[in-house]
Scaffold this motif. Structure first.
Motif, PDB file in Angstrom:
ATOM      1  N   LEU A  31      51.888  68.633  39.863  1.00 41.54           N
ATOM      2  CA  LEU A  31      52.298  69.688  39.438  1.00 41.54           C
ATOM      3  C   LEU A  31      53.069  69.059  38.300  1.00 41.54           C
ATOM      4  O   LEU A  31      53.598  69.156  37.018  1.00 41.54           O
ATOM      5  CB  LEU A  31      53.111  70.527  40.324  1.00 41.54           C
ATOM      6  N   ILE A  32      54.094  68.354  39.237  1.00 42.73           N
ATOM      7  CA  ILE A  32      55.460  67.577  37.972  1.00 42.73           C
ATOM      8  C   ILE A  32      54.483  66.508  37.209  1.00 42.73           C
ATOM      9  O   ILE A  32      55.653  66.472  35.701  1.00 42.73           O
ATOM     10  CB  ILE A  32      56.317  67.110  38.761  1.00 42.73           C
ATOM     11  N   SER A  33      53.469  66.021  37.188  1.00 45.45           N
ATOM     12  CA  SER A  33      52.934  64.589  36.785  1.00 45.45           C
ATOM     13  C   SER A  33      51.927  65.618  35.360  1.00 45.45           C
ATOM     14  O   SER A  33      52.048  65.321  34.200  1.00 45.45           O
ATOM     15  CB  SER A  33      52.167  63.983  37.725  1.00 45.45           C
ATOM     16  N   VAL A  34      51.943  66.684  36.047  1.00 50.60           N
ATOM     17  CA  VAL A  34      49.934  67.628  34.845  1.00 50.60           C
ATOM     18  C   VAL A  34      52.389  67.882  33.875  1.00 50.60           C
ATOM     19  O   VAL A  34      51.874  68.179  32.801  1.00 50.60           O
ATOM     20  CB  VAL A  34      50.337  68.016  35.406  1.00 50.60           C
ATOM     21  N   LEU A  35      52.801  68.370  34.335  1.00 47.68           N
ATOM     22  CA  LEU A  35      53.503  69.055  33.477  1.00 47.68           C
ATOM     23  C   LEU A  35      54.627  68.108  32.603  1.00 47.68           C
ATOM     24  O   LEU A  35      54.840  68.552  30.876  1.00 47.68           O
ATOM     25  CB  LEU A  35      55.295  69.510  34.205  1.00 47.68           C
ATOM     26  N   ALA A  36      54.981  67.035  32.888  1.00 57.40           N
ATOM     27  CA  ALA A  36      55.272  65.624  32.056  1.00 57.40           C
ATOM     28  C   ALA A  36      54.295  65.351  31.558  1.00 57.40           C
ATOM     29  O   ALA A  36      55.020  64.788  30.127  1.00 57.40           O
ATOM     30  CB  ALA A  36      55.211  64.262  32.826  1.00 57.40           C
ATOM     31  N   VAL A  37      53.092  65.799  31.303  1.00 54.29           N
ATOM     32  CA  VAL A  37      52.253  64.958  30.502  1.00 54.29           C
ATOM     33  C   VAL A  37      51.885  65.777  29.852  1.00 54.29           C
ATOM     34  O   VAL A  37      52.181  65.615  27.883  1.00 54.29           O
ATOM     35  CB  VAL A  37      50.773  64.852  31.074  1.00 54.29           C
ATOM     36  N   MET A  38      52.256  67.843  29.801  1.00 49.76           N
ATOM     37  CA  MET A  38      52.326  68.548  28.949  1.00 49.76           C
ATOM     38  C   MET A  38      53.287  68.684  27.468  1.00 49.76           C
ATOM     39  O   MET A  38      53.497  68.332  26.713  1.00 49.76           O
ATOM     40  CB  MET A  38      52.156  69.720  29.208  1.00 49.76           C
ATOM     41  N   LEU A  39      54.226  68.218  28.896  1.00 50.67           N
ATOM     42  CA  LEU A  39      56.179  68.026  27.703  1.00 50.67           C
ATOM     43  C   LEU A  39      55.989  67.083  26.712  1.00 50.67           C
ATOM     44  O   LEU A  39      56.756  66.757  25.900  1.00 50.67           O
ATOM     45  CB  LEU A  39      57.223  67.906  28.197  1.00 50.67           C
ATOM     46  N   GLU A  40      55.095  65.229  27.576  1.00 49.55           N
ATOM     47  CA  GLU A  40      54.883  64.464  26.320  1.00 49.55           C
ATOM     48  C   GLU A  40      54.719  64.606  25.299  1.00 49.55           C
ATOM     49  O   GLU A  40      54.915  63.991  23.883  1.00 49.55           O
ATOM     50  CB  GLU A  40      54.859  63.465  27.153  1.00 49.55           C
ATOM     51  N   SER A  41      53.941  65.483  24.984  1.00 47.72           N
ATOM     52  CA  SER A  41      52.550  66.207  23.400  1.00 47.72           C
ATOM     53  C   SER A  41      53.622  67.087  22.894  1.00 47.72           C
ATOM     54  O   SER A  41      53.183  67.285  21.196  1.00 47.72           O
ATOM     55  CB  SER A  41      51.559  66.638  23.960  1.00 47.72           C
ATOM     56  N   VAL A  42      54.720  67.985  23.636  1.00 46.78           N
ATOM     57  CA  VAL A  42      55.483  67.668  22.088  1.00 46.78           C
ATOM     58  C   VAL A  42      56.172  67.038  21.620  1.00 46.78           C
ATOM     59  O   VAL A  42      57.062  66.545  21.911  1.00 46.78           O
ATOM     60  CB  VAL A  42      56.369  68.925  22.931  1.00 46.78           C
ATOM     61  N   PRO A  43      56.086  67.234  19.750  1.00 49.77           N
ATOM     62  CA  PRO A  43      57.460  66.110  19.327  1.00 49.77           C
ATOM     63  C   PRO A  43      59.080  65.975  19.579  1.00 49.77           C
ATOM     64  O   PRO A  43      59.251  65.237  19.233  1.00 49.77           O
ATOM     65  CB  PRO A  43      56.465  66.291  17.893  1.00 49.77           C
ATOM     66  N   SER A  44      59.284  67.261  19.765  1.00 50.27           N
ATOM     67  CA  SER A  44      60.951  67.457  19.403  1.00 50.27           C
ATOM     68  C   SER A  44      61.100  66.873  20.682  1.00 50.27           C
ATOM     69  O   SER A  44      62.212  66.513  20.787  1.00 50.27           O
ATOM     70  CB  SER A  44      61.253  68.676  19.126  1.00 50.27           C
ATOM     71  N   ILE A  45      60.169  67.060  22.043  1.00 50.60           N
ATOM     72  CA  ILE A  45      61.289  66.788  23.237  1.00 50.60           C
ATOM     73  C   ILE A  45      60.531  65.070  23.855  1.00 50.60           C
ATOM     74  O   ILE A  45      61.283  63.881  23.973  1.00 50.60           O
ATOM     75  CB  ILE A  45      59.957  67.237  24.929  1.00 50.60           C
ATOM     76  N   ASN A  46      59.495  64.549  22.821  1.00 50.19           N
ATOM     77  CA  ASN A  46      58.727  63.604  23.529  1.00 50.19           C
ATOM     78  C   ASN A  46      60.124  62.186  22.403  1.00 50.19           C
ATOM     79  O   ASN A  46      59.952  61.805  22.826  1.00 50.19           O
ATOM     80  CB  ASN A  46      57.547  63.343  22.580  1.00 50.19           C
ATOM     81  N   ARG A  47      60.615  62.779  21.244  1.00 51.61           N
ATOM     82  CA  ARG A  47      60.762  61.813  19.856  1.00 51.61           C
ATOM     83  C   ARG A  47      62.604  61.873  21.241  1.00 51.61           C
ATOM     84  O   ARG A  47      63.424  60.833  21.306  1.00 51.61           O
ATOM     85  CB  ARG A  47      62.081  62.769  19.447  1.00 51.61           C
ATOM     86  N   ASP A  48      62.956  62.893  21.603  1.00 48.59           N
ATOM     87  CA  ASP A  48      63.675  62.543  22.738  1.00 48.59           C
ATOM     88  C   ASP A  48      64.133  62.174  23.867  1.00 48.59           C
ATOM     89  O   ASP A  48      65.096  60.854  24.764  1.00 48.59           O
ATOM     90  CB  ASP A  48      65.011  63.667  22.725  1.00 48.59           C
ATOM     91  N   TYR A  49      63.211  62.336  24.936  1.00 49.45           N
ATOM     92  CA  TYR A  49      63.095  61.552  25.977  1.00 49.45           C
ATOM     93  C   TYR A  49      61.744  60.960  26.361  1.00 49.45           C
ATOM     94  O   TYR A  49      60.796  60.556  27.718  1.00 49.45           O
ATOM     95  CB  TYR A  49      62.865  62.768  27.738  1.00 49.45           C
ATOM     96  N   GLY A  50      61.113  60.214  25.309  1.00 48.41           N
ATOM     97  CA  GLY A  50      59.316  59.720  25.519  1.00 48.41           C
ATOM     98  C   GLY A  50      59.564  58.559  26.163  1.00 48.41           C
ATOM     99  O   GLY A  50      58.717  58.737  27.373  1.00 48.41           O
ATOM    100  N   GLN A  51      61.280  58.094  26.377  1.00 46.11           N
ATOM    101  CA  GLN A  51      60.691  56.273  27.312  1.00 46.11           C
ATOM    102  C   GLN A  51      61.569  57.575  28.552  1.00 46.11           C
ATOM    103  O   GLN A  51      59.811  57.446  29.605  1.00 46.11           O
ATOM    104  CB  GLN A  51      62.302  55.972  27.128  1.00 46.11           C
ATOM    105  N   PHE A  52      61.747  58.062  28.722  1.00 52.46           N
ATOM    106  CA  PHE A  52      62.076  58.489  30.746  1.00 52.46           C
ATOM    107  C   PHE A  52      60.062  59.263  30.803  1.00 52.46           C
ATOM    108  O   PHE A  52      59.431  59.197  31.567  1.00 52.46           O
ATOM    109  CB  PHE A  52      62.742  60.202  30.509  1.00 52.46           C
ATOM    110  N   PHE A  53      59.622  59.570  30.038  1.00 49.42           N
ATOM    111  CA  PHE A  53      58.240  60.527  30.382  1.00 49.42           C
ATOM    112  C   PHE A  53      57.241  59.383  30.836  1.00 49.42           C
ATOM    113  O   PHE A  53      56.604  59.192  31.513  1.00 49.42           O
ATOM    114  CB  PHE A  53      57.313  60.829  29.029  1.00 49.42           C
TER     115      PHE A  53
END
Length: 266
Positions: A31-53
């Motif tokens: 569940l956490i890994s699938v949620l991480a994949v979905m959040l990574e595709s959001v540009p605003s979130i990926n810009r700040d936390y891309g490396q974490f993902f």
């Protein structure tokens, strides 16, 4: 008991506290890994936390890779697990991360890990839902010939209607080709109606109105076909009454009673 046997009970079993705990932890990780994949595709979130993902993606991939290797190691019939439904899903859920080293963007295919959540039926003892799913599968299988004929009829219908609209409306009204007109016919017949292409002439609008009304009638056909087969399957199950213990609820293709083992009537 050998260490390999203990691992097998933990990984493939759900009747022990360790096995149940392992499966629950695995579901949470999925569940956490699938949620991480979905959040990574959001540009605003990926810009700040891309490396974490990226780190999270590789962490879960390594964990699931070790889990897959362990499953192959502990099982007695390795080829049976590898080529089983769950075995193939387990493997496919690992490949996108490794492929992303060669093909950029393939990591988003990790969403296939969501299919691993199907194990929740086994873990939570929801076998009755599996039985219902099998009943639906039998009904669809029994309806396959009728559905094939139905789909063929619909396909011919949209080809004819698309071609007619191409001739009636023409390129000036957006129907620039027959394939594009067929696309319009499919969208209209299925009552989706994107509105990107619309008839402008009176004759075209009349045909479009007919197609829209026809769409409502067509949608009901496959539903009726499958419903009839479901009712037939249900009646077969009701007839499968054990003469020894009078138990019901057997599968329509069952040969023996699942309660007492007595042979069922044909």
């Amino acid at each position: 008991m050998s260490f390999r046997k203990k691992l097998y009970i933990i990984i493939f079993g759900t009747d022990t506290p360790a096995g149940r705990g392992f499966d629950v932890a695995l579901l949470i990780a999925i569940l956490i890994s699938v949620l991480a994949v979905m959040l990574e595709s959001v540009p605003s979130i990926n810009r700040d936390y891309g490396q974490f993902f990226k780190y999270a993606e590789w962490f879960f991939t390594i964990v699931f890779s070790l889990e897959y290797i362990t499953r192959v190691y502990v099982t007695d019939s390795r080829s049976r697990y590898i080529f089983s439904f769950y075995g193939l899903i387990d493997l496919l859920s690992l490949l996108p991360t490794y492929l992303s080293l060669i093909f950029a963007g393939t990591q988003y295919l990790l969403i296939i890990r969501a299919l691993r959540l199907l194990r929740v039926f086994r873990i939570l003892k929801l076998g009755r839902f599996v039985g219902e799913g099998e009943q639906l599968g039998r009904a669809i299988k029994a309806s396959r010939h009728k559905i094939t004929v139905f789909m063929g009829t619909v396909l011919m219908l949209v080809i004819i209607l698309g071609t007619v609209m191409y001739l009636v409306e023409g390129k000036d009204n957006g129907f620039t080709s027959i394939p594009l007109s067929i696309y319009w016919a499919i969208v209209t017949l299925t009552t989706v109606g994107y509105g990107d292409i619309a008839p402008q002439t009176i004759l075209g609008q009349t045909i479009a109105s007919f197609v829209m009304i026809l769409g409502y009638a067509i949608i009901a056909v496959p539903t009726g076909i499958v419903t009839v087969e479901l009712q037939k399957d249900k009646k077969k199950q009701e007839k499968k009454k054990c003469t020894n213990c009078s138990s019901k609820g057997h599968d329509s293709d069952a040969l023996y009673c699942k309660f007492c083992g007595e042979e069922l009537p044909v």
